[in-house]
Design a protein around this motif. Structure first.
Motif, PDB file in Angstrom:
ATOM      1  N   CYS A 298       0.922  -1.294  -0.110  1.00 36.45           N
ATOM      2  CA  CYS A 298       0.034   0.112   0.052  1.00 36.45           C
ATOM      3  C   CYS A 298       0.943   1.104  -0.007  1.00 36.45           C
ATOM      4  O   CYS A 298       2.124   1.216   0.510  1.00 36.45           O
ATOM      5  CB  CYS A 298      -0.889   0.364   1.351  1.00 36.45           C
ATOM      6  SG  CYS A 298      -1.871  -1.439   1.384  1.00 36.45           S
ATOM      7  N   GLY A 299       0.521   2.252  -0.540  1.00 36.84           N
ATOM      8  CA  GLY A 299       0.815   3.795  -0.472  1.00 36.84           C
ATOM      9  C   GLY A 299       2.570   3.535  -0.899  1.00 36.84           C
ATOM     10  O   GLY A 299       2.661   3.159  -1.985  1.00 36.84           O
ATOM     11  N   THR A 300       3.193   4.235  -0.153  1.00 44.58           N
ATOM     12  CA  THR A 300       4.592   4.334  -0.212  1.00 44.58           C
ATOM     13  C   THR A 300       5.374   3.166  -0.582  1.00 44.58           C
ATOM     14  O   THR A 300       6.170   3.061  -1.639  1.00 44.58           O
ATOM     15  CB  THR A 300       5.380   5.023   0.759  1.00 44.58           C
ATOM     16  OG1 THR A 300       5.181   6.506   0.586  1.00 44.58           O
ATOM     17  CG2 THR A 300       6.844   5.067   0.641  1.00 44.58           C
ATOM     18  N   SER A 345       6.114  -3.710   3.461  1.00 40.08           N
ATOM     19  CA  SER A 345       5.591  -3.022   4.457  1.00 40.08           C
ATOM     20  C   SER A 345       6.604  -2.351   5.499  1.00 40.08           C
ATOM     21  O   SER A 345       7.382  -3.261   6.020  1.00 40.08           O
ATOM     22  CB  SER A 345       4.312  -3.820   5.033  1.00 40.08           C
ATOM     23  OG  SER A 345       3.725  -3.099   6.155  1.00 40.08           O
ATOM     24  N   GLN A 346       6.613  -1.269   5.630  1.00 33.05           N
ATOM     25  CA  GLN A 346       7.237  -0.671   6.834  1.00 33.05           C
ATOM     26  C   GLN A 346       6.876  -1.206   8.129  1.00 33.05           C
ATOM     27  O   GLN A 346       7.779  -1.849   8.821  1.00 33.05           O
ATOM     28  CB  GLN A 346       7.245   1.085   6.835  1.00 33.05           C
ATOM     29  CG  GLN A 346       8.215   1.685   7.606  1.00 33.05           C
ATOM     30  CD  GLN A 346       7.843   1.624   9.175  1.00 33.05           C
ATOM     31  OE1 GLN A 346       8.913   1.224   9.974  1.00 33.05           O
ATOM     32  NE2 GLN A 346       6.741   1.921   9.615  1.00 33.05           N
ATOM     33  N   SER A 347       5.346  -0.948   8.485  1.00 35.80           N
ATOM     34  CA  SER A 347       5.095  -1.310   9.792  1.00 35.80           C
ATOM     35  C   SER A 347       4.878  -2.897   9.853  1.00 35.80           C
ATOM     36  O   SER A 347       5.141  -3.453  11.119  1.00 35.80           O
ATOM     37  CB  SER A 347       3.863  -0.704   9.993  1.00 35.80           C
ATOM     38  OG  SER A 347       2.895  -1.251   8.982  1.00 35.80           O
ATOM     39  N   THR A 350       0.056  -3.391   8.254  1.00 34.36           N
ATOM     40  CA  THR A 350      -1.029  -2.863   7.380  1.00 34.36           C
ATOM     41  C   THR A 350      -2.089  -3.996   7.108  1.00 34.36           C
ATOM     42  O   THR A 350      -1.803  -4.751   6.596  1.00 34.36           O
ATOM     43  CB  THR A 350      -0.520  -2.390   6.248  1.00 34.36           C
ATOM     44  OG1 THR A 350       0.540  -1.375   6.539  1.00 34.36           O
ATOM     45  CG2 THR A 350      -1.477  -1.714   4.949  1.00 34.36           C
ATOM     46  N   VAL A 396       4.869  10.389   9.856  1.00 37.13           N
ATOM     47  CA  VAL A 396       3.898   9.760   9.034  1.00 37.13           C
ATOM     48  C   VAL A 396       4.110   9.473   7.714  1.00 37.13           C
ATOM     49  O   VAL A 396       4.096   8.397   7.032  1.00 37.13           O
ATOM     50  CB  VAL A 396       2.548  10.290   9.183  1.00 37.13           C
ATOM     51  CG1 VAL A 396       1.357   9.736   8.278  1.00 37.13           C
ATOM     52  CG2 VAL A 396       1.964  10.256  10.569  1.00 37.13           C
ATOM     53  N   SER A 398       6.271   8.446   4.878  1.00 37.78           N
ATOM     54  CA  SER A 398       7.587   7.476   4.815  1.00 37.78           C
ATOM     55  C   SER A 398       8.432   8.028   3.851  1.00 37.78           C
ATOM     56  O   SER A 398       8.403   8.618   2.781  1.00 37.78           O
ATOM     57  CB  SER A 398       6.902   6.293   4.264  1.00 37.78           C
ATOM     58  OG  SER A 398       8.043   5.342   4.234  1.00 37.78           O
ATOM     59  N   LYS A 483       3.909  12.082  -1.517  1.00 40.89           N
ATOM     60  CA  LYS A 483       4.551  12.942  -0.530  1.00 40.89           C
ATOM     61  C   LYS A 483       4.104  14.086  -0.427  1.00 40.89           C
ATOM     62  O   LYS A 483       3.572  14.799   0.635  1.00 40.89           O
ATOM     63  CB  LYS A 483       6.213  13.081  -0.712  1.00 40.89           C
ATOM     64  CG  LYS A 483       7.218  12.091  -0.229  1.00 40.89           C
ATOM     65  CD  LYS A 483       7.136  11.370   1.053  1.00 40.89           C
ATOM     66  CE  LYS A 483       5.801  10.601   1.395  1.00 40.89           C
ATOM     67  NZ  LYS A 483       6.164   9.279   1.543  1.00 40.89           N
ATOM     68  N   GLU A 486       0.429  14.217   0.764  1.00 35.03           N
ATOM     69  CA  GLU A 486       0.063  14.024   2.122  1.00 35.03           C
ATOM     70  C   GLU A 486       0.410  14.866   3.256  1.00 35.03           C
ATOM     71  O   GLU A 486      -0.531  15.246   4.087  1.00 35.03           O
ATOM     72  CB  GLU A 486       1.266  12.781   2.358  1.00 35.03           C
ATOM     73  CG  GLU A 486       0.954  11.883   3.435  1.00 35.03           C
ATOM     74  CD  GLU A 486       1.936  10.867   3.512  1.00 35.03           C
ATOM     75  OE1 GLU A 486       3.074  10.741   2.295  1.00 35.03           O
ATOM     76  OE2 GLU A 486       1.792   9.893   4.117  1.00 35.03           O
TER      77      GLU A 486
HETATM   78  C1  AGP Z   1       3.403   6.799   2.995  1.00 33.76           C
HETATM   79  O1  AGP Z   1       3.983   8.284   3.343  1.00 33.76           O
HETATM   80  C2  AGP Z   1       2.283   6.642   3.913  1.00 33.76           C
HETATM   81  N1  AGP Z   1       2.581   6.709   5.333  1.00 33.76           N
HETATM   82  C3  AGP Z   1       1.676   5.457   3.579  1.00 33.76           C
HETATM   83  O2  AGP Z   1       1.400   5.536   2.313  1.00 33.76           O
HETATM   84  C4  AGP Z   1       2.335   3.939   3.885  1.00 33.76           C
HETATM   85  O3  AGP Z   1       3.415   3.940   3.020  1.00 33.76           O
HETATM   86  C5  AGP Z   1       1.277   2.949   3.726  1.00 33.76           C
HETATM   87  O4  AGP Z   1       0.416   2.940   4.603  1.00 33.76           O
HETATM   88  C6  AGP Z   1       1.896   1.462   3.816  1.00 33.76           C
HETATM   89  O5  AGP Z   1       2.308   1.388   5.110  1.00 33.76           O
HETATM   90  P1  AGP Z   1       3.288  -0.032   5.757  1.00 33.76           P
HETATM   91  O6  AGP Z   1       4.465   0.359   4.926  1.00 33.76           O
HETATM   92  O7  AGP Z   1       3.337   0.198   6.920  1.00 33.76           O
HETATM   93  O8  AGP Z   1       2.627  -1.015   5.114  1.00 33.76           O
END
Ligand code: AGP
Length: 606
Positions: A298-300, A345-347, A350, A396, A398, A483, A486
């Motif tokens: 998703c997203g970034t 995914s960063q987190s 998601t 927030v 990324s 970016k 957002e």
């Molecule tokens: C980007 O700046 C956002 N924070 C958002 O698009 C993010 O990348 C997206 O919600 C996915 O999150 P994740 O990498 O934690 O899965």
């Protein structure tokens, strides 16, 4: 996607809870609250707005005094941000904080109303508070067990029972929860930064394990009330990693941390000049057999996948799709056993991305997760994991997480190219050398980005803005545009430069800002033609261009040159001025850079 904390120890818990919540504000920041045992009674204080509003309220109403409590910072889903809808939610016998969504709350609420319960908020969480009270028979463990058997959805719950002063209870499903272990004090939290000031020792809590904490004891129990032995982890992040350290905003700090994050992610994975992913389950045999790749995110993270697709297809020549996770999960995707699904995914939490991972696994496809948060749900559930080592990303928006996701895309593509023989060993070695040189080039570029502030001042009043580019530059534009939207609230669109004339060019009028990206030699002339098309119609153009190209300076009002690296690596440097452009524009407009409106960092809801 809220943040929860809990403390039991010997110190003033209100201070520790608020301090922990500050580190979790990235998860939600529309209201906050705490509940603390004060003289064996639970005292609750909660307020709409930021933590500063909660602190102000407490300074008027009195700070709850006690050594055990729970806290919450909210990103509203059920019920608008308000004092009443803020957590903690309470019933006669207890108070709770909750991160997640109770899907069957309407049905449960109706049943509880029939039993005489009165609800004051519109939240799904209050149903859990009342249901706990309904089942409560003086035995917290049994009560929690009954409640988790009745609720559907996701939760990390922190609970305090009036009858059990100075004990903390917690449980989770599909929402993150850790237990921090200190000297004469213990913690619960949604994420490590909340506890890092006090301890770096923590347990990762698994689904439906029930946690009972006192100041000197941690019990983690299965639903059969068996004690569970768990590995005690040590966080490798230092406290500075979760602090601003003199930077005006986390986002700026994180942009400047990119060379280090890249280095930490890449250098241990290059051995004797060759990529070494060091993931046992990702064998050469498995990689050799891969016929198609699906990148889902998703997203970034999805935008990192867009660059990844280009890189994999050019180096390995195997078809690679990039899918938005929320679409993928309901699209009945065509998956075969010879496919590989890469989840980014960063987190690692998601909701849509996690669901996509589970769907791929159900279809018997090998899943590879590229994740930043160690021990997160996605990392734990994927068949293989490549961790990115960006450290905690607090803003927030990324930036450094995107950067390291790109680095893994390159490493992975090179490994696959080597295994499948689509690149010669010499070429792979050459690319690996180039990957190792990137941090220095990033640092040099970061020092030369003063002009970007000026460009932001020229564009800050725009209502609409376009990014255009082709190929990798288009993939990059998608991220640059996200970016800007957002954090500066300027409407912007990223367009494949050649596609503009099929409709969107009608929006180009006098002084409409267009940021054109041209770093790819084979596409340069084509992009220049597209720039001329918009300039002729009055667009104010900022050209971001590979410094190796000869540029007719009259083509654009503003020009910024990017140091040349191999064409395929250009996105890595090119994104930096574009991240800074979004950052400075947001600052100039007086926006809340690190906590943009309506957003939260971890999107644990659909
Ligand atoms: C980007 O700046 C956002 N924070 C958002 O698009 C993010 O990348 C997206 O919600 C996915 O999150 P994740 O990498 O934690 O899965």
């Amino acid at each position: 996607m809220c943040g929860i904390v809990g403390y039991v120890g010997t110190k003033n818990s209100a201070e520790i809870l608020v301090d922990g919540l500050r580190k979790l504000e990235y998860r939600g920041y529309d209201s906050a609250g705490i509940a603390v045992f004060e003289n064996d009674e639970i005292k609750v204080c909660k307020a709409k707005g930021r933590l500063d509003d909660l602190e102000e309220k407490m300074s008027v109403e009195g700070v709850p005094q006690g050594v055990c409590g729970i806290g919450h910072t909210r990103w509203a889903t059920h019920g608008e941000p308000s004092d009443i809808n803020s957590h903690p939610h309470s019933s006669k016998t207890l108070s709770i904080v909750h991160n997640g969504i109770i899907e069957n709350y309407i049905e449960l609420k109706a049943k509880l109303i029939k039993k005489g319960y009165v609800f004051e908020s519109q939240t799904d969480t209050e149903v859990v508070a009342k249901l706990l009270d309904y089942y409560y028979d003086g035995k917290p463990f049994e009560t929690i067990k009954k409640v988790i058997g009745a609720v559907k959805g996701s939760y990390a719950l922190g609970i305090i029972f009036k009858d059990f002063p100075n004990q903390l209870f917690a449980v989770r499903k599909d929402s993150p929860l850790i237990v921090g272990v200190g000297e004469n004090e213990n913690f619960i939290a949604s994420d490590i930064p909340a506890i890092l000031k006090y301890t770096n020792k923590y347990y990762l809590i698994d689904e439906n394990e029930i946690v009972i904490l006192t100041k000197d004891n941690v019990s983690i129990l299965s639903l059969d009330q068996e004690a569970i032995e768990k590995e005690l982890f040590t966080a490798t992040w230092d406290i500075e990693a979760a602090e601003k350290c003199g930077y005006a905003h986390f986002m700026l700090k994180e942009i400047f941390e990119q060379p280090e994050a890249w280095n930490k992610t890449v250098s241990p994975r290059i051995t004797d000049g060759f990529p070494n992913l060091d993931v046992d389950s990702l064998t050469d045999e498995l990689l050799k057999g891969v016929e198609k790749i699906h990148i889902v995110a998703c997203g970034t993270a999805m935008h990192a996948g867009m660059v990844g697709k280009n890189v994999i297809e050019s180096m390995v020549r195997i078809p690679t799709d990039v899918c938005i996770a929320s679409e993928f999960r309901y699209s009945n995707p065509i998956l075969s056993k010879k496919d590989l699904v890469i989840i980014i995914s960063q987190s690692g939490e998601t909701a849509d991305t996690l669901a996509a991972l589970r769907l791929a696994k159900q279809n018997g496809v090998h899943t590879l997760a590229v994740v930043n948060v160690v021990g997160s749900s996605i990392a734990r559930e994927a068949d293989s994991v490549i961790y990115t080592w960006a450290g905690p990303e607090i803003a927030v928006a990324s930036t450094k997480a995107y950067m390291v996701q790109l680095s893994v895309m390159y490493l992975f593509a090179l490994k696959l190219a080597l295994v499948k023989g689509t690149l010669s060993e010499d070429k792979v070695r050459e690319y690996c050398g180039a990957l190792l040189d990137i941090p220095q080039k990033m640092s040099d570029l970061l020092e030369k980005c003063e002009d970007i502030k000026y460009f932001s001042s020229r564009f800050q009043n725009a209502e609409n803005l376009f990014f255009i580019g082709r190929g990798l530059d288009y993939a990059l534009s998608l991220e640059a545009s996200l970016k800007l939207k957002e954090i500066s609230y300027i409407h912007s669109e990223a367009y494949a430069a050649g596609e503009l004339k099929h409709g969107t060019i009608s929006l180009i009028t006098d002084n409409i800002p267009v940021i054109a990206i041209a770093t790819q030699e084979n596409l340069y002339e084509k992009t220049i033609s597209n720039i001329k098309e918009v300039a002729t119609r009055g667009a104010k153009v900022l050209l971001i261009v590979n410094e190796a190209f000869e540029v007719d300076e009259s083509i654009a009002k503003y020009i910024f040159k990017i140091p040349t690296v191999d064409a395929v690596l250009m996105p890595v440097l090119t994104i930096i001025p574009l991240q800074l452009f979004a950052y400075y524009t947001s600052v100039l407009k007086g926006c809340d850079v690190d906590k943009p409106r309506n957003l939260a960092k971890s999107v644990t809801v659909e």
